[in-house]
Design a protein around this motif. Structure first.
Motif, PDB file in Angstrom:
ATOM      1  N   THR A  72       0.813  -1.216   0.000  1.00  0.00           N
ATOM      2  CA  THR A  72       0.000   0.000   0.000  1.00  0.00           C
ATOM      3  C   THR A  72       0.846   1.265   0.000  1.00  0.00           C
ATOM      4  OG1 THR A  72      -0.137  -0.008   2.406  1.00  0.00           O
ATOM      5  CG2 THR A  72      -1.880  -1.162   1.195  1.00  0.00           C
ATOM      6  N   ARG A  75       3.790   3.982   5.121  1.00  0.00           N
ATOM      7  CA  ARG A  75       2.824   4.136   6.220  1.00  0.00           C
ATOM      8  C   ARG A  75       3.543   4.749   7.410  1.00  0.00           C
ATOM      9  NH1 ARG A  75      -1.507   0.263   5.474  1.00  0.00           N
ATOM     10  NH2 ARG A  75      -2.518   1.420   7.129  1.00  0.00           N
ATOM     11  N   ALA A 114       2.864  -2.222   8.580  1.00  0.00           N
ATOM     12  CA  ALA A 114       1.569  -1.859   9.167  1.00  0.00           C
ATOM     13  C   ALA A 114       0.705  -3.094   9.397  1.00  0.00           C
ATOM     14  CB  ALA A 114       0.847  -0.857   8.274  1.00  0.00           C
ATOM     15  N   GLN A 158      -1.145   4.849  10.135  1.00  0.00           N
ATOM     16  CA  GLN A 158      -1.814   5.598   9.079  1.00  0.00           C
ATOM     17  C   GLN A 158      -1.108   5.380   7.765  1.00  0.00           C
ATOM     18  OE1 GLN A 158      -1.938   9.741   9.912  1.00  0.00           O
ATOM     19  NE2 GLN A 158      -3.820  10.032   8.797  1.00  0.00           N
TER      20      GLN A 158
END
Length: 158
Positions: A72, A75, A114, A158
């Motif tokens: 992703t 983070r 994460a 986040q």
């Protein structure tokens, strides 16, 4: 008349035996009650020895760290940590070496992803990793630390 005096002697002996038996029974009962009181006193002394200790905490100021990249992208982790130690000496050592403590934490956390930290098991493993990392000596001839627990007071991925 001789028969009546023999009968009263038997009655007298029976009464003496009964008095002796009752005395022995009473003495046994008193002994048992006294020994229970002593055991209760021993338990009370044991309870007094187990005095509640006030926990000793050391707060590490919150910080933000970049986590290892995953699918992703990059983070961030924002976390506040409090350390529970077993004695004042451990607290003093950790406080004196706080820059090293923070550096070790940042290096450890920056290698985490994460997805690892999202689960309760991941947080528990992180807690154990922090304890292992901080138990390594900061200086020569340093006494062993009594680091008991890592508490996450703030934790945002986040």
């Amino acid at each position: 008349m001789a028969e009546s005096s023999g009968g009263s002697k038997k009655l007298l002996w029976i009464m003496v035996v009964l008095v002796l038996l009752s005395s022995i029974g009473a003495a046994a009962a008193i002994y048992m009650v006294m020994s229970q009181d002593k055991n209760a006193g021993g338990n009370a002394a044991a309870q007094e020895v187990a005095v509640r200790q006030t926990p000793i905490f050391l707060k590490v100021e919150p910080f933000t760290v970049n986590l290892a990249g995953d699918r992703t992208g990059s983070r961030l982790l924002y976390t506040g940590i409090t350390l529970r130690v077993g004695d004042e000496q451990s607290k003093e050592i950790l406080a004196e070496h706080m820059p090293q403590v923070r550096s070790r934490l940042l290096l450890l956390l920056s290698n985490k992803q994460a997805s690892e930290l999202a689960t309760p098991d991941g947080k528990e493993q992180l807690s154990q990793s922090i304890i292992a990392r901080l138990n390594k000596p900061f200086a020569e001839n340093q006494p062993d630390l009594d680091l008991r627990e890592v508490l996450f007071t703030e934790f945002i991925v986040q």
